[in-house]
Design a protein around this motif. Structure first.
Motif: not given
Length: 312
Positions: A33, A35-36, A158, A161, A168, A188-190, A192-193, A296
């Motif tokens: 995990l 961020r960009n 990702e 994505d 998903q 991934t950065q999501r 809930d993904d 989160e």
């Protein structure tokens, strides 16, 4: 099956990955995990041998990537971000071409092709050009090409994505089945993904692995651990009374839904007191939840610096 020690990569004056030490065993799926710009894609490229490290080592299923690159790469499957595939060819032509490229021949090629097509549920699109596929179909074909040669290690960047909720869920179920006898790294950065099916979560911040724990372990670090959330009509007086309880630290109200979250002071148990007080005020909540902690919340706290740098 995947082992790194001191893995480091610089791009000019910027350190994209710093001193990464990581182990992923068979049957484990770790979600990276961040961020960009946190270094997730760079880590996967280093593990796949697409990039060479400036320092440190990578071993794939016992093979050193620097000293035995061919042996190491045969043991892994890699899906880059966006599932970049040859758009003009059909799915069938693409998979057969990649199978031969990876050394599959005759009976083994036919067997692995059939097993992969069935496992990924892509029979209906075999005759379609890759460019005509939906995002969900393209993702499945991307995973199919990564597992054609039955590698014990999977690297997925990702994979969820741009997918809709149904797609998903389908991909999550697929990864759960694949992880039973493989070591898988998903970037991934999501939250809930791809997170729900991961056995571990690694949090990257500015190229450093700042946390590596189970999903439950990460939730336990959240300030919402042990909080009580509820929805109720006309709960204003009860909410004010809740704020006077000695166990209560703060109370938050969602401005959109009106849902109330009561956060406890460290080491204090809230649920029985909240239930009793609501009952005394005649409030019947439509939903009441004891929170296990919010991923989160931990994610935002540990990557706050990354977010500020991204906004600068």
């Amino acid at each position: 099956m995947i082992e790194t020690k001191g893995l480091t990569r610089w791009f000019g004056a910027r350190c994209a990955v710093a001193d990464l030490t990581l182990r992923v065993q068979k049957g484990q799926m770790i979600g990276l995990l961040g961020r960009n710009g946190a270094g997730k894609t760079t880590v996967l490229r280093l593990l796949a041998g697409v990039l060479a490290p400036d320092a440190g080592t990578v071993r794939i299923d016992g093979h050193d990537l620097a000293h035995a690159p061919s042996l190491a790469r045969r043991r892994l499957g890699y899906l880059p971000e966006g599932a970049p595939l040859y758009g003009r060819v059909t799915v069938q032509a693409l998979l057969l071409y990649l199978a031969r490229l990876r050394g599959l021949r005759r009976a083994r090629l036919a067997r692995r092709y059939e097993e992969t097509v069935l496992a990924l549920d892509i029979e209906s699109v075999l005759g379609q050009p890759v460019a005509s596929l939906t995002r969900g179909q393209r993702c499945r074909v991307g995973i199919a090409q990564a597992i054609l040669h039955d590698p014990p290690v999977l690297l997925l960047d990702e994979p969820g994505d741009g997918l809709d909720p149904g797609e998903q869920a389908s991909v999550r179920a697929l990864l759960r089945s694949l992880s039973r006898d493989r070591a898988i790294v998903v970037a991934t950065q999501r939250l809930d993904d791809m997170v729900p099916q991961c056995t571990r979560l690694g949090l990257l911040s500015r190229g450093r692995l700042v946390l590596d724990d189970t999903p439950g372990g990460l939730r336990a670090r959240s300030r919402y651990r042990g909080a009580v959330s509820f929805s109720a009509v006309a709960a204003g007086p009860a909410r004010a009374a809740l704020g006077l309880l000695p166990e209560v630290d703060t109370i938050e109200v969602d401005p959109g839904s009106g849902r109330v979250t009561v956060l406890s002071k460290p080491g204090r148990e809230l649920l029985p007191k909240v239930q009793a007080l609501l009952a005394n005020y005649g409030v019947q909540p439509s939903e009441l939840t004891l929170e296990p902690g919010r991923l989160e919340d931990v994610f935002n706290n540990l990557t706050e610096t990354d977010a500020l740098e991204g906004e600068a």
